[in-house]
Design an enzyme around this catalytic site. Structure first.
Site, mmCIF file in Angstrom:
data_model
loop_
_atom_site.group_PDB
_atom_site.id
_atom_site.type_symbol
_atom_site.label_atom_id
_atom_site.label_comp_id
_atom_site.label_asym_id
_atom_site.label_seq_id
_atom_site.Cartn_x
_atom_site.Cartn_y
_atom_site.Cartn_z
ATOM 1 N N LYS A 1 -11.145 -5.180 8.133
ATOM 2 C CA LYS A 1 -11.811 -5.991 6.224
ATOM 3 C C LYS A 1 -12.926 -6.788 6.410
ATOM 4 O O LYS A 1 -13.440 -6.966 7.435
ATOM 5 C CB LYS A 1 -10.440 -6.597 6.727
ATOM 6 C CG LYS A 1 -8.998 -6.484 7.775
ATOM 7 C CD LYS A 1 -7.814 -7.594 6.931
ATOM 8 C CE LYS A 1 -8.074 -8.649 8.290
ATOM 9 N NZ LYS A 1 -6.622 -9.831 7.931
ATOM 10 N N CYS B 1 1.246 -1.482 0.152
ATOM 11 C CA CYS B 1 -0.371 0.282 0.245
ATOM 12 C C CYS B 1 0.963 1.659 0.098
ATOM 13 O O CYS B 1 0.337 2.185 -0.376
ATOM 14 C CB CYS B 1 -1.178 -0.229 0.935
ATOM 15 S SG CYS B 1 -0.759 -0.601 2.044
ATOM 16 N N GLN C 1 1.140 -10.845 -2.835
ATOM 17 C CA GLN C 1 -0.406 -10.577 -2.801
ATOM 18 C C GLN C 1 -1.207 -10.436 -4.433
ATOM 19 O O GLN C 1 -0.005 -9.307 -5.351
ATOM 20 C CB GLN C 1 -0.544 -9.757 -2.465
ATOM 21 C CG GLN C 1 -0.098 -9.861 -0.655
ATOM 22 C CD GLN C 1 -0.498 -8.806 0.296
ATOM 23 O OE1 GLN C 1 -0.055 -7.815 -0.186
ATOM 24 N NE2 GLN C 1 -1.136 -8.976 1.407
ATOM 25 N N ASP D 1 -2.382 -7.764 -5.205
ATOM 26 C CA ASP D 1 -3.147 -6.456 -4.471
ATOM 27 C C ASP D 1 -3.518 -5.225 -5.269
ATOM 28 O O ASP D 1 -3.434 -5.435 -6.118
ATOM 29 C CB ASP D 1 -1.632 -6.729 -3.371
ATOM 30 C CG ASP D 1 -2.067 -5.329 -2.808
ATOM 31 O OD1 ASP D 1 -3.299 -5.315 -1.624
ATOM 32 O OD2 ASP D 1 -1.025 -5.443 -1.439
ATOM 33 N N HIS E 1 -7.974 -1.303 0.529
ATOM 34 C CA HIS E 1 -7.457 -2.669 0.232
ATOM 35 C C HIS E 1 -7.961 -3.300 -0.701
ATOM 36 O O HIS E 1 -9.075 -3.944 0.211
ATOM 37 C CB HIS E 1 -6.393 -2.839 0.964
ATOM 38 C CG HIS E 1 -5.729 -1.752 1.820
ATOM 39 N ND1 HIS E 1 -4.366 -1.307 1.775
ATOM 40 C CD2 HIS E 1 -6.505 -0.556 2.107
ATOM 41 C CE1 HIS E 1 -4.101 -0.120 2.756
ATOM 42 N NE2 HIS E 1 -5.887 0.095 2.991
ATOM 43 N N HIS F 1 -5.374 -1.224 -4.421
ATOM 44 C CA HIS F 1 -5.874 -0.300 -3.760
ATOM 45 C C HIS F 1 -6.557 1.088 -4.805
ATOM 46 O O HIS F 1 -6.006 1.429 -5.540
ATOM 47 C CB HIS F 1 -4.690 0.709 -3.639
ATOM 48 C CG HIS F 1 -3.704 -0.050 -2.246
ATOM 49 N ND1 HIS F 1 -2.700 -1.095 -3.193
ATOM 50 C CD2 HIS F 1 -3.696 -0.928 -1.240
ATOM 51 C CE1 HIS F 1 -2.124 -1.813 -2.158
ATOM 52 N NE2 HIS F 1 -3.092 -1.529 -1.095
ATOM 53 N N ARG G 1 7.281 -11.170 5.085
ATOM 54 C CA ARG G 1 7.218 -10.953 6.564
ATOM 55 C C ARG G 1 8.059 -12.153 7.132
ATOM 56 O O ARG G 1 7.770 -12.994 6.365
ATOM 57 C CB ARG G 1 5.909 -11.262 6.808
ATOM 58 C CG ARG G 1 5.019 -9.826 6.196
ATOM 59 C CD ARG G 1 3.763 -9.713 6.257
ATOM 60 N NE ARG G 1 2.562 -9.193 4.889
ATOM 61 C CZ ARG G 1 1.379 -9.681 4.983
ATOM 62 N NH1 ARG G 1 0.371 -10.018 5.611
ATOM 63 N NH2 ARG G 1 0.946 -8.475 4.190
#
Length: 624
Positions: free
Chosen positions: A437, A303, A350, A352, A483, A354, A332
């Site tokens: 979430k 992000c 991911q 991902d 997200h 946004h 991570r």
RNA sequence: GCCAGCAUAGCUCAAUUGGCAGAGCAGCCGUUUUGUAAGCGGCAGGUUGUCGGUUCAACUCCGUCUGCUGGCUCCA
């Protein structure tokens, strides 16, 4: 008193009673054991013990034998209520003071305090139980594990014995068979057998190497998502794997997310200066925390990078929503014991995205994201899932942002989830540090749950980064961020898919879609021509050129779980057809012109058609 | 990270109470030319995960580290 909780089902009563019998059996064999608790679970039961002696596999057999005796003794389960004082005295009398007094103290004033007794065994327990131990006859102890008292790693670690129990021996037997079947589907086992991925000790724990077969699956999935993104107005971006520490100070990842990250990369010059000063590691960490020393972070989330892309240009309300997407790899720090194949790793990608939108657009945009997750799950036949709205944990300091923002975001998630048409639960403490979430929790074949797709509403990061757009009033306004990641991570998603399909992928995902085999070596040139035609239309195919009997070639292709086989012999070549053998689609089988076969497979692939996953069948034994 | 268990050929597994480390599959070579889940023969493959200890002798016993498995804790 009936407990204020849900009343127990008959099966739960059996399992709960089995747990008591386990406790009783352990005390017979190890009288010095201190009992904690022994509840039923979704798949069985357990009991936690504190005992100097470490249980062994042999102990498990002895304990199970003792439980069988208790079944035969046909003890009656009797409930007895007593006052708090009596209960304290009773627990002391029985010498079970280490944990039971604490458990007793948990029972609120005014609520009944009850013990259940069977034979010589008594346990503080709200109930309920079966009437006689003879009713608990189909059980099995499964494993020994460590478990922290009250689930808190600061507490002492106890020994937990897991077992399972059913109403009948048949059901127990079926359950044990299911466990065996699940092992055969294990993505770590199939990943090796089908050469889908590799984890290498020299590369590092929790770091996935996608081998060619697995890479095909991932690429197909990414293509599929990319198509969806194109349809729904996303723009694809690329960002690097690291970012300046300042970026994460602004986002709050440093320090809010510090424990889950790899340690920072410190600039070479800063390192040299610090070493000249004789600065130790502790001091280095302090200076990193304070910002006195600069460094980089392996990105734990995408992000912040996407936010800086948004912030790199002025935006009018007419531009919104801005939807940015990236297959972004993040890192991570997972504790070593938490790692598991592809489903729990230290570096993952991911799918991902946004979205930057106005507050008015949030509801609609969240809906669009949820729709995307649903399309993904439907396309892959993952229909056994639940939806979880993750909220803040009250009173926790691990979140950033104002109460007001959180309340707004939580309300947005809740109302979006309500429109899903799927039951959802709200769970405190499941939020991300910057916002609540909506998670899609998919259940796998063994009944384990995995968080895959996620959609998160975020009022906080736009504030921390001071994002703005110009509204119709010609004044700056703060956008809201969403997200979302429909797969969650490519690694975990593919891991779950391997088990879901038992390695028997639908043709569009199969690393090799068609295996061509000839009856003898003279026909290989003909086979090569067939391969060329298949490749010309983008079908992944290969020719088995080994000088083996047809049966051996078929066996190889079957073990590799290749969806379609084409057999070429003199008859086929003569007639200008191919003989089709398919793993699941019997409608495809028979002799047909190659062009017909190509047309059929092509439509199967382009429609991303699901085949009914074949049950995991044991490989036929070699005949001796 | 914590508790417990495990680690033998590329893979799946053997190896009596401590006494020369073996098989199937895969691989390679040869032979076979094959009709819907394994044709036949041969060869090669190992400092028994690491480092250290006990012993005349260690795959085997003890310790260490690494990795893995089942859980706990934590999460996509």
């Amino acid at each position: 008193m009936q407990p204020s909780r849900q009343p127990m089902t008959p099966l739960q009563e059996i399992r709960h009673s089995a747990a008591h019998m386990l406790g009783a059996a352990v005390l017979r064999l190890f009288p010095q054991a201190q009992l904690d608790i022994g509840p039923p679970t979704d798949a069985g039961f357990y009991y936690d013990f504190d005992l100097e002696h470490a249980f062994t596999a042999d102990d498990l057999i002895k304990i199970e034998d003792e439980m069988r005796k208790i079944t035969k003794e046909n003890q009656r389960f009797e409930r007895k209520e007593m006052s708090r004082e009596e209960a304290v005295a009773f627990i002391k009398e029985r010498g079970q003071v280490a944990y039971k007094l604490g458990r007793l103290a948990d029972i609120p004033e005014g609520e009944a305090i009850s013990f259940y007794t069977n034979g010589e065994f008594s346990d503080l327990c709200a109930g309920t139980h079966v009437r006689y131990t003879a009713q608990v006859k189909a059980f099995k102890l499964l494993s020994i594990a460590g478990a922290f008292h009250r689930g808190d790693e600061k507490n002492k670690q106890l020994q937990r014995i897991y077992g399972t129990a059913f109403a009948t021996k048949d059901e127990l037997e079926q359950h044990l068979v299911r466990i065996e079947e699940a092992k055969k589907r294990d993505h770590r086992r199939l990943g090796k057998e089908l050469k889908l991925f590799h984890i290498d000790e020299q590369v590092g724990q929790g770091l996935i190497l996608w081998t060619p077969n697995g890479a095909v699956i991932r690429q197909e999935l990414q293509n599929f998502i990319a198509e969806q993104l194109f349809q729904t107005g996303y723009k694809q971006v690329f960002t690097p794997h690291i970012g300046n520490l300042d970026l994460y100070r602004t986002s709050g990842h440093f320090p809010y997310y510090k424990d889950a990250q790899f340690p920072p990369l410190v600039e070479r010059e800063a390192m040299e200066m610090l070493s000249k000063e004789g600065c130790g590691c502790g001091e280095l960490m302090n200076r990193l925390d304070s910002g006195a020393v600069q460094g980089f972070l392996l990105k734990p989330m995408n992000c912040p990078h996407h936010i800086r892309i948004f912030a790199s240009q002025p935006h009018s309300y007419r531009d919104l929503p801005v939807r940015l997407a990236e297959f972004g790899t993040v890192y991570r720090w997972e504790q070593s014991g938490e790692l598991n194949g592809m489903t729990r790793v230290r570096g993952f990608t991911q799918d991902d995205g946004h979205l930057f939108c106005t507050e008015d657009q949030v509801a609609q945009e969240v809906l669009g994201c949820l729709e995307l997750v649903k399309v993904v799950l439907r396309t892959l036949g993952l229909q056994d899932y639940r939806v979880r709205v993750g909220l803040r944990a009250p009173g926790s300091d691990k979140y950033t942002g104002s109460n007001e923002n959180w309340t707004k975001a939580e309300a947005a998630c809740r109302s979006a989830a309500a429109t899903l048409g799927v039951p959802f639960s709200e769970e405190q403490g499941e939020a991300a540090f910057y916002g609540p979430k909506i998670d899609f929790v998919v259940r796998d074949v063994i009944g384990r749950e995995w968080q895959l797709g996620t959609v998160q509403v975020d009022f906080n990061l736009p504030e921390r980064f001071e994002l703005e757009y110009i509204g119709s009033d010609n004044k700056p306004h703060r956008p809201v961020m969403i997200h979302r990641a429909p797969f969650g991570s490519m690694e975990r998603f593919v891991g779950i898919l391997i088990e879901h399909f038992a390695g028997d992928f639908p043709t569009w995902l199969a690393p090799e879609q068609v295996r061509v085999m000839t009856l003898n070596d003279d026909m290989i040139p003909h086979g090569q021509k067939v391969i060329e035609q298949l490749k010309a239309v983008g079908i992944r195919a290969s020719l088995d050129e080994v000088s083996d009997k047809l049966g051996a070639k078929i066996r190889r292709a079957e073990l590799e779980k290749i969806p379609h086989m084409l057999v070429l012999g003199a008859k086929e070549i003569e007639a200008g057809v191919v003989s089709v053998r398919s793993r699941a689609d019997k409608g495809m089988e028979g002799n047909m012109p190659l062009a017909d076969f190509i047309a059929k497979v092509h439509s199967e692939i382009s429609e991303r058609r699901l085949r009914v996953p074949a049950p995991v069948a044991p490989v036929p034994e070699k005949k001796v």
